[in-house]
Design a protein around this motif. Structure first.
Motif, PDB file in Angstrom:
ATOM      1  N   UNK A 157       0.830  -1.212   0.000  1.00 37.89           N
ATOM      2  CA  UNK A 157       0.000   0.000   0.000  1.00 37.89           C
ATOM      3  C   UNK A 157       0.862   1.259   0.000  1.00 37.89           C
ATOM      4  N   UNK A 158       1.972   1.255   0.725  1.00 36.19           N
ATOM      5  CA  UNK A 158       2.882   2.405   0.733  1.00 36.19           C
ATOM      6  C   UNK A 158       3.465   2.616  -0.657  1.00 36.19           C
ATOM      7  N   UNK A 159       3.826   1.525  -1.334  1.00 39.55           N
ATOM      8  CA  UNK A 159       4.366   1.640  -2.697  1.00 39.55           C
ATOM      9  C   UNK A 159       3.300   2.176  -3.645  1.00 39.55           C
ATOM     10  N   UNK A 187       1.692   5.718  -1.496  1.00 43.82           N
ATOM     11  CA  UNK A 187       2.644   6.662  -0.922  1.00 43.82           C
ATOM     12  C   UNK A 187       2.129   7.412   0.282  1.00 43.82           C
ATOM     13  N   UNK A 188       2.139   8.750   0.177  1.00 46.77           N
ATOM     14  CA  UNK A 188       1.779   9.611   1.300  1.00 46.77           C
ATOM     15  C   UNK A 188       0.322   9.454   1.733  1.00 46.77           C
ATOM     16  N   UNK A 189      -0.556   9.157   0.805  1.00 43.14           N
ATOM     17  CA  UNK A 189      -1.971   8.979   1.179  1.00 43.14           C
ATOM     18  C   UNK A 189      -2.125   7.881   2.215  1.00 43.14           C
ATOM     19  N   UNK A 190      -1.405   6.779   2.047  1.00 46.98           N
ATOM     20  CA  UNK A 190      -1.520   5.666   2.979  1.00 46.98           C
ATOM     21  C   UNK A 190      -0.870   5.996   4.319  1.00 46.98           C
ATOM     22  N   UNK A 191       0.327   6.573   4.286  1.00 49.87           N
ATOM     23  CA  UNK A 191       1.008   6.867   5.549  1.00 49.87           C
ATOM     24  C   UNK A 191       0.237   7.922   6.356  1.00 49.87           C
ATOM     25  N   UNK A 192      -0.386   8.877   5.710  1.00 50.04           N
ATOM     26  CA  UNK A 192      -1.211   9.853   6.418  1.00 50.04           C
ATOM     27  C   UNK A 192      -2.443   9.207   7.027  1.00 50.04           C
ATOM     28  N   UNK A 193      -3.037   8.266   6.319  1.00 52.06           N
ATOM     29  CA  UNK A 193      -4.221   7.581   6.831  1.00 52.06           C
ATOM     30  C   UNK A 193      -3.885   6.713   8.036  1.00 52.06           C
ATOM     31  N   UNK A 194      -2.689   6.140   8.062  1.00 56.06           N
ATOM     32  CA  UNK A 194      -2.285   5.278   9.182  1.00 56.06           C
ATOM     33  C   UNK A 194      -1.895   6.098  10.419  1.00 56.06           C
ATOM     34  N   UNK A 195      -1.581   7.372  10.258  1.00 57.63           N
ATOM     35  CA  UNK A 195      -1.144   8.206  11.389  1.00 57.63           C
ATOM     36  C   UNK A 195      -2.270   8.588  12.297  1.00 57.63           C
TER      37      UNK A 195
END
Length: 81
Positions: free
Chosen positions: A68-70, A73-81
């Motif tokens: 999902x990160x690949x 990218x940033x959309x996934x990491x922001x959602x996980x934060x």
């Protein structure tokens, strides 16, 4: 269109089948119920007990997160934060 790791997470039914198995086992062990409310109370208790076992994520989740990160990218990491 998704990698295999992501498809395993999306399409898995093992958790659903395990929960259905617990519900069926509880109903089968009881046999019959005096009312619909009695059956609902039993299912409620089984679900509450099963919920306490849901501590660990599926073992494929770590690989799916990497995919999902690949992909996102940033959309996934922001959602996980």
């Amino acid at each position: 269109a998704f990698p295999e790791e992501v498809r395993k997470i999306i399409y898995t039914t093992n958790a659903i089948e395990a929960l259905n198995s617990k519900l069926r086992r509880a109903v089968r062990a009881r046999g019959h119920f005096p009312s619909d409310d009695a059956a609902m109370k039993l299912l409620f208790l089984v679900l509450n007990r099963a919920e306490k076992e849901w501590k660990m994520p599926p073992r494929e989740w770590a690989m799916a997160k990497a995919q999902f990160v690949i992909l996102y990218g940033d959309r996934f990491t922001q959602a996980m934060a």
